[in-house]
Design a protein around this motif. Sequence first.
Motif, PDB file in Angstrom:
ATOM      1  N   SER A   7       0.827  -1.193   0.000  1.00  0.00           N
ATOM      2  CA  SER A   7       0.000   0.000   0.000  1.00  0.00           C
ATOM      3  C   SER A   7       0.870   1.254   0.000  1.00  0.00           C
ATOM      4  N   LEU A   8       0.262   2.341  -0.367  1.00  0.00           N
ATOM      5  CA  LEU A   8       0.981   3.613  -0.413  1.00  0.00           C
ATOM      6  C   LEU A   8       1.444   4.029   0.982  1.00  0.00           C
ATOM      7  N   GLU A   9       0.666   3.709   1.985  1.00  0.00           N
ATOM      8  CA  GLU A   9       1.045   4.044   3.365  1.00  0.00           C
ATOM      9  C   GLU A   9       2.309   3.296   3.791  1.00  0.00           C
ATOM     10  N   LYS A  10       2.433   2.038   3.382  1.00  0.00           N
ATOM     11  CA  LYS A  10       3.637   1.273   3.728  1.00  0.00           C
ATOM     12  C   LYS A  10       4.871   1.854   3.040  1.00  0.00           C
ATOM     13  N   VAL A  11       4.696   2.298   1.807  1.00  0.00           N
ATOM     14  CA  VAL A  11       5.814   2.903   1.080  1.00  0.00           C
ATOM     15  C   VAL A  11       6.228   4.209   1.756  1.00  0.00           C
ATOM     16  N   LYS A  12       5.245   5.029   2.149  1.00  0.00           N
ATOM     17  CA  LYS A  12       5.550   6.284   2.843  1.00  0.00           C
ATOM     18  C   LYS A  12       6.235   6.014   4.173  1.00  0.00           C
TER      19      LYS A  12
END
Length: 54
Positions: A7-12
């Motif tokens: 997910s984008l949150e994990k990447v951030k």
Amino acid sequence: MAKSSISLEKVKEFWNSQTQNEEKWAMNMKLLRAAGLFAGSIFLMRNFGDLMAV
């Protein structure tokens, strides 16, 4: 639509963990400098290597 495994949150969260921690940031900068020097030397030798021949 398929569920994304990253997910984008994990990447951030990963990006912030690598840039906010000073020890990790220092290691990442050393790695980036080494990769840049390597890529630059390849570029230099591919374009101007014949001029360097003795």
